[in-house]
Design an enzyme around this catalytic site. Structure first.
Site, PDB file in Angstrom:
ATOM      1  N   CYS A   1       4.808  -6.413   0.939  1.00  0.00           N
ATOM      2  CA  CYS A   1       5.431  -4.712   1.792  1.00  0.00           C
ATOM      3  C   CYS A   1       4.986  -4.152   2.656  1.00  0.00           C
ATOM      4  CB  CYS A   1       5.123  -4.255  -0.103  1.00  0.00           C
ATOM      5  SG  CYS A   1       6.673  -2.302   0.054  1.00  0.00           S
ATOM      6  N   TYR A   2       4.061  -3.140   2.431  1.00  0.00           N
ATOM      7  CA  TYR A   2       3.446  -2.080   4.023  1.00  0.00           C
ATOM      8  C   TYR A   2       3.321  -3.298   4.707  1.00  0.00           C
ATOM      9  CZ  TYR A   2       0.087   0.431   5.741  1.00  0.00           C
ATOM     10  OH  TYR A   2      -1.176   1.298   6.724  1.00  0.00           O
TER      11      TYR A   2
ATOM     12  N   HIS B   1       7.821  -7.391  -3.735  1.00  0.00           N
ATOM     13  CA  HIS B   1       6.344  -7.692  -4.549  1.00  0.00           C
ATOM     14  C   HIS B   1       6.571  -8.768  -4.749  1.00  0.00           C
ATOM     15  CE1 HIS B   1       4.257  -4.275  -3.299  1.00  0.00           C
ATOM     16  NE2 HIS B   1       5.354  -3.521  -3.625  1.00  0.00           N
TER      17      HIS B   1
ATOM     18  N   LYS C   1      -9.984 -10.154 -17.283  1.00  0.00           N
ATOM     19  CA  LYS C   1     -10.121  -9.967 -18.504  1.00  0.00           C
ATOM     20  C   LYS C   1     -10.330 -10.941 -18.981  1.00  0.00           C
ATOM     21  CE  LYS C   1     -12.515  -8.111 -22.264  1.00  0.00           C
ATOM     22  NZ  LYS C   1     -13.922  -6.968 -21.932  1.00  0.00           N
TER      23      LYS C   1
ATOM     24  N   GLU D   1       3.952 -10.808  -6.487  1.00  0.00           N
ATOM     25  CA  GLU D   1       2.654 -10.926  -7.019  1.00  0.00           C
ATOM     26  C   GLU D   1       3.093 -10.113  -8.812  1.00  0.00           C
ATOM     27  OE1 GLU D   1       3.115  -8.797  -4.612  1.00  0.00           O
ATOM     28  OE2 GLU D   1       1.977  -7.193  -4.873  1.00  0.00           O
TER      29      GLU D   1
ATOM     30  N   GLY E   1       0.815  -0.849  -0.101  1.00  0.00           N
ATOM     31  CA  GLY E   1      -0.205   0.179   0.409  1.00  0.00           C
ATOM     32  C   GLY E   1       0.692   1.087  -0.002  1.00  0.00           C
TER      33      GLY E   1
ATOM     34  N   SER F   1     -24.703  -5.451 -24.535  1.00  0.00           N
ATOM     35  CA  SER F   1     -24.418  -4.639 -25.230  1.00  0.00           C
ATOM     36  C   SER F   1     -23.569  -6.352 -25.986  1.00  0.00           C
ATOM     37  CB  SER F   1     -22.840  -4.288 -24.594  1.00  0.00           C
ATOM     38  OG  SER F   1     -21.910  -5.218 -24.272  1.00  0.00           O
ATOM     39  N   GLY F   2     -23.374  -7.124 -26.535  1.00  0.00           N
ATOM     40  CA  GLY F   2     -22.684  -8.062 -27.091  1.00  0.00           C
ATOM     41  C   GLY F   2     -21.386  -7.931 -27.464  1.00  0.00           C
ATOM     42  N   GLY F   3     -20.785  -7.569 -25.989  1.00  0.00           N
ATOM     43  CA  GLY F   3     -19.600  -7.222 -25.614  1.00  0.00           C
ATOM     44  C   GLY F   3     -19.147  -8.546 -24.743  1.00  0.00           C
ATOM     45  N   VAL F   4     -18.084  -9.305 -24.945  1.00  0.00           N
ATOM     46  CA  VAL F   4     -17.402  -9.974 -23.794  1.00  0.00           C
ATOM     47  C   VAL F   4     -18.314 -10.400 -22.205  1.00  0.00           C
ATOM     48  CG1 VAL F   4     -15.325 -11.244 -23.879  1.00  0.00           C
ATOM     49  CG2 VAL F   4     -15.690  -9.954 -24.829  1.00  0.00           C
ATOM     50  N   ASP F   5     -17.460  -8.824 -21.783  1.00  0.00           N
ATOM     51  CA  ASP F   5     -18.660  -8.630 -20.713  1.00  0.00           C
ATOM     52  C   ASP F   5     -19.849  -9.408 -20.042  1.00  0.00           C
ATOM     53  OD1 ASP F   5     -15.920  -8.379 -20.083  1.00  0.00           O
ATOM     54  OD2 ASP F   5     -16.007  -6.611 -19.753  1.00  0.00           O
ATOM     55  N   SER F   6     -20.097  -8.853 -21.268  1.00  0.00           N
ATOM     56  CA  SER F   6     -22.279  -8.741 -20.894  1.00  0.00           C
ATOM     57  C   SER F   6     -22.772  -9.593 -20.749  1.00  0.00           C
ATOM     58  CB  SER F   6     -23.070  -7.035 -21.373  1.00  0.00           C
ATOM     59  OG  SER F   6     -22.547  -7.126 -23.191  1.00  0.00           O
TER      60      SER F   6
END
Ligand code: XMP
Length: 515
Positions: free
Chosen positions: A83-84, A170, A371, A172, A56, A224-229
């Site tokens: 770290c933090y 870090h 994504k 990660e 952080g 919307s037809g996009g990947v997420d929706s």
């Protein structure tokens, strides 16, 4: 709902907290990111196998810096401070943290000086990524130093009996090449996770969670037809079937046959309750005579809200929830440690600004994912490749690719040209390496010859870029024969076009879209 095997990540506002979660999921370990001040009592009840305190931006010695519930350390649950998070551990248990005069930032070589289960199977020297100002200068009682670097005498500390660990670097980030192994050692070797988590389980759990939350209520989703929706639609449909109502707004600025494809997939194949609003007329009449790109975007955004709200009102009798395809990167990037994790609404789906009479509870089943993980979920749910691998498409649709005035004729010209660009690139073996590819209609006429006649017709620009995240992009080096086919097909098959250009600009300073 509790997963039997999970790790809690407490978030102190690092930009890369989400990467910790991602690395654990890659190791098939389920995890959740929680507020920095989550009470120990709550964690005792939910019984994670381990707790990670993230990095952080604050300074532990500051009195107003975010602190964890000190009772966490007495839960007898293994903990790893990053770290933090390490400084917080040292500070809470009586060690000393010194405010840094210099920021150490970048690659460092860490020497492992004592055995540690965190570094099981590793050489004595490992490369790590440091990014800190403050550092631990004296360890709390019972802790020992197990690794050091030139600038950091206590690069790793541990209290084996209490299973408490702290690392100054870090693990990660990819710049710590063995970081994934270190997190795996923590999760498997120290916390005793068995790696029972996979995307199928994400689907299973989310479906169960949605069922529990929604009960008998109904949910509205702007598709919307996009990947997420699309993935949210498939996920919610699996969970609640006909309690899900999808609204798809055709603004008249979609790609060729896009609306029909959406109807065929979600309406016919999946059998969802899909409401397609054919709203080309209101959009196009408001856009008439408008060339200014910002004005176009505003008109489209506002009209979308109006059209969507009208449909939502019609359906709202039964509806309590509004679903959104918010992903982790959409959730505010740097979490405010004081306010705790907060979400920003994905503005380009434009449902964030619904009028006041429409207040729904939000449901965001993808908000912990990246994504590429969403794509995996989509495949798991049986969505076809052309949906799961879809390139990003701007909310205002083809409006940002028609430079100048938008008319039905110009939309048709662009749709036809764009179709040919897509068809030719889609048959390239490496088409998934191209981040976005499309046609742009310019407000320019140029001279040509067709047969014996001179023509004076439109110019199409072809844009294809490679990118990791859309923030920067390079123009894609399309093979000449692909360019050749695109150009020939557009000029021969699309009425009103006699010239095709290829856009060879990178972002920055250019942008991906033209407007
Ligand atoms: P630019 O053109 O800024 O685009 O390099 C970066 C990414 O964002 C998409 N884009 C938009 N998406 N509404 C959206 O939903 C918009 O107004 C918009 N403008 C650009 C673009 O397609 C690219 O992926």
């Amino acid at each position: 709902m509790n997963h039997p095997e999970w790790i809690a990540i407490l978030d102190y506002g690092s930009q890369v907290t989400q990467l910790i979660a991602r690395r654990l999921r890659e190791q098939h370990v389920y995890c959740e990111i929680l507020r920095y001040d989550t009470p120990a009592e709550e964690l005792r009840e939910r019984a994670p196998k381990g707790i990670i305190l993230s990095g952080g931006p604050c300074s532990v010695p500051d009195s107003d810096s975010p602190k964890c519930d000190p009772a966490l350390f007495d839960l007898a649950i293994p903990m790893l401070g990053i770290c933090y998070g390490m400084q917080l551990t040292a500070h809470a248990l009586g060690g000393e943290v010194q405010r840094g005069e210099k920021h150490e930032y970048g690659k460092a070589t860490m020497r492992i000086t004592k055995p540690s289960p965190l570094y099981e199977g590793m050489q004595d020297e490992v490369q790590v990524w440091m990014s800190h100002g403050d550092k631990v200068v004296s360890l709390p009682e019972g802790f020992e130093t197990v690794a050091e670097s030139d600038n950091c005498p206590h690069a790793t500390m541990q209290h084996l009996e209490r299973a408490l660990f702290g690392v100054q670097f870090h693990p990660e980030v990819v710049h710590t090449p063995q970081g994934a192994q270190m997190l795996k050692n923590f999760a498997y070797g120290i916390c005793g996770c068995s790696g029972d988590w996979e995307m199928a389980k994400f689907v299973e759990h989310t479906v169960a969670k949605v069922k529990e939350t929604v009960g008998e209520d109904h949910v509205l989703l702007g598709l919307s037809g996009g990947v997420d929706s699309s993935v949210v639609a498939a996920l919610l449909h699996k969970a609640i079937g006909h309690q899900l109502h999808c609204v798809y707004v055709d603004n008249g600025l979609m790609r060729y046959k896009e609306t029909e494809e959406i109807e065929a997939l979600f309406g016919d194949a999946f059998g969802m309750d899909l409401h397609v609003v054919h709203a080309g007329d209101p959009f196009l009449s408001k856009l008439e005579g408008v060339s200014d790109p910002e004005k176009k975007r505003k008109i489209i955004g506002n009209t979308f809200i109006d059209v969507f709200s009208e449909k939502a009102r019609e359906l709202s009798g039964d509806v309590t929830y509004l679903a959104q395809g918010t992903l982790y990167p959409d959730v505010i990037e740097s979490v405010s440690p004081i306010g705790g994790p907060s979400a920003t609404i994905k503005s380009h789906h434009n449902v964030g600004g619904l009028p006041e009479d429409l207040h729904f509870k939000l449901i965001e089943p993808l908000r912990e994912l990246f994504k590429d993980e969403v794509r995996l979920v989509g495949r798991e749910l049986g969505l076809p490749d052309y949906v799961v691998d879809r390139q990003p498409f701007p909310g205002p649709g083809l409006a940002v690719r028609i430079i100048g005035e938008i008319t039905p004729e110009r939309i048709e010209t662009l749709q036809q040209a764009d179709l040919r660009v897509r068809e030719e690139i889609l048959i390239m073996e490496n088409h998934l390496d191209v981040w976005q590819y499309f046609a742009v209609l310019l407000p320019v006429q140029s001279v040509g010859v067709m047969g014996d006649d001179r023509t004076y017709e439109n110019v199409i620009a072809v844009r294809a870029v490679e990118s990791r995240d859309g923030m920067t992009a390079d123009w894609f080096k399309l093979p000449y024969d692909v360019m050749d086919r695109i150009s020939n097909r557009i000029i021969n098959e699309v009425r009103g076009v006699n010239r095709v250009c290829y856009d060879i600009s990178s972002k920055p300073p250019s942008t991906i879209e033209w407007e």
